[in-house]
Design an enzyme around this catalytic site. Structure first.
Site, PDB file in Angstrom:
ATOM      1  N   GLY A  38      58.089   5.498  51.788  1.00 60.07           N
ATOM      2  CA  GLY A  38      57.619   4.450  50.890  1.00 60.07           C
ATOM      3  C   GLY A  38      56.228   4.794  50.401  1.00 60.07           C
ATOM      4  CB  CYS A  50      50.410   5.054  57.224  1.00 60.72           C
ATOM      5  SG  CYS A  50      49.762   4.488  55.641  1.00 60.72           S
ATOM      6  CG  LEU A  51      52.695   9.221  53.033  1.00 62.52           C
ATOM      7  CD1 LEU A  51      53.223   9.088  51.610  1.00 62.52           C
ATOM      8  CD2 LEU A  51      52.959  10.617  53.580  1.00 62.52           C
ATOM      9  CG  HIS A  63      54.064   0.618  56.221  1.00 60.91           C
ATOM     10  ND1 HIS A  63      53.588   1.182  57.402  1.00 60.91           N
ATOM     11  CD2 HIS A  63      53.482   1.321  55.219  1.00 60.91           C
ATOM     12  CE1 HIS A  63      52.761   2.168  57.091  1.00 60.91           C
ATOM     13  NE2 HIS A  63      52.672   2.282  55.775  1.00 60.91           N
ATOM     14  CD  GLU A  64      55.213   1.392  51.654  1.00 58.87           C
ATOM     15  OE1 GLU A  64      54.043   1.455  51.239  1.00 58.87           O
ATOM     16  OE2 GLU A  64      55.699   2.239  52.427  1.00 58.87           O
ATOM     17  CG  HIS A 104      49.850   0.268  52.145  1.00 57.01           C
ATOM     18  ND1 HIS A 104      48.713   0.868  52.654  1.00 57.01           N
ATOM     19  CD2 HIS A 104      50.891   0.974  52.636  1.00 57.01           C
ATOM     20  CE1 HIS A 104      49.065   1.888  53.421  1.00 57.01           C
ATOM     21  NE2 HIS A 104      50.388   1.979  53.439  1.00 57.01           N
TER      22      HIS A 104
HETATM   23  O1  GNR Z   1      56.537   7.739  55.291  1.00 64.92           O
HETATM   24  C1  GNR Z   1      56.418   6.647  55.848  1.00 64.92           C
HETATM   25  N1  GNR Z   1      57.200   6.372  56.905  1.00 64.92           N
HETATM   26  C2  GNR Z   1      57.264   5.115  57.492  1.00 64.92           C
HETATM   27  C3  GNR Z   1      57.867   5.002  58.731  1.00 64.92           C
HETATM   28  C4  GNR Z   1      57.966   3.786  59.339  1.00 64.92           C
HETATM   29  C5  GNR Z   1      57.460   2.673  58.728  1.00 64.92           C
HETATM   30  C6  GNR Z   1      56.843   2.765  57.517  1.00 64.92           C
HETATM   31  C7  GNR Z   1      56.759   3.970  56.894  1.00 64.92           C
HETATM   32  S1  GNR Z   1      56.026   4.076  55.334  1.00 64.92           S
HETATM   33  C8  GNR Z   1      55.401   5.705  55.363  1.00 64.92           C
HETATM   34  C9  GNR Z   1      54.806   6.082  54.030  1.00 64.92           C
HETATM   35  C10 GNR Z   1      53.625   5.187  53.754  1.00 64.92           C
HETATM   36  O2  GNR Z   1      52.527   5.375  54.187  1.00 64.92           O
HETATM   37  N2  GNR Z   1      53.837   4.141  53.014  1.00 64.92           N
HETATM   38  O3  GNR Z   1      52.836   3.275  52.772  1.00 64.92           O
HETATM   39 NI    NI Z   2      51.506   3.457  54.483  1.00 60.30          NI
END
Ligand code: GNR
Ligand code: NI
Length: 171
Positions: free
Chosen positions: A45, A93-94, A135-136, A139
């Site tokens: 994501g 998270c990236l 999670h998104e 952000h």
């Molecule tokens: O790549 C991602 N993997 C992930 C794994 C578990 C829960 C959420 C994520 S999102 C993350 C990419 C990211 O940072 N999205 O904001």
């Molecule tokens: Ni993230």
């Protein structure tokens, strides 16, 4: 175009992102760039603030882990309208590269939002998709998954990011 990912503690990641007001060509380009960047970085994501754009736009693709035939999902101005149950998810998270930890969240959610053309829709999600959507959306509200962890673990995450930046010669 692949955009540059911002890393914690970049201040844009801490801002509350603004609602999208116009469903125009600029939005189409943003969503297209977000998918391209997400796939290039092998993320599940991506939220617009992670590429420095403080707007309420998220993209996801969790098809690698599901049998869901719907691969690409973009949600504009997403809102969680219902959440239930609770489960532990292993997250990364990236914007916090190299760090993974378990967090507990609702395992079923209902999300409303708009597609890139401005048509409203709903997603009934569970498990990984529910986790990623939350999670998104976090952000967009200036929150990172590490905020849910103990100060000790947050410190470990901060050091992982510093090490990653050193090794990849990033800012
Ligand atoms: O790549 C991602 N993997 C992930 C794994 C578990 C829960 C959420 C994520 S999102 C993350 C990419 C990211 O940072 N999205 O904001
Ligand atoms: Ni993230």
């Amino acid at each position: 175009m692949i955009r540059k990912i911002l890393y914690s503690p970049h201040p844009v990641l801490r801002r509350v992102a603004a609602k999208v007001q116009k469903f125009d060509d600029t939005l189409q380009v943003l969503v297209s760039d977000m998918f391209e960047t997400m796939y290039a970085e092998k993320g599940a994501g991506l939220a617009a603030p992670q590429i420095g754009v403080s707007l309420r736009v998220i993209v996801l693709d969790v098809s690698y882990a599901t049998e869901n035939p719907c691969h690409k999902i973009a949600v504009i101005n997403p809102e969680i309208i219902a959440a239930q149950d609770s489960k532990e998810f292993n997250e990364g998270c990236l914007s916090v590269p190299g760090y993974y930890e378990k967090v507990t969240r609702p395992s079923k959610v209902v999300i409303t939002g708009f597609d890139v053309n401005g048509s409203p829709f709903e997603i009934h999600a569970e498990d990984l998709l529910a986790d990623c959507l939350q999670h998104e959306i976090d952000h967009l509200n200036g929150k990172l998954f590490i905020d849910m962890l103990s100060p000790l673990k947050r410190g470990m995450a901060r050091r992982k990011v510093e090490k990653y930046k050193r090794e990849h010669q990033l800012d």
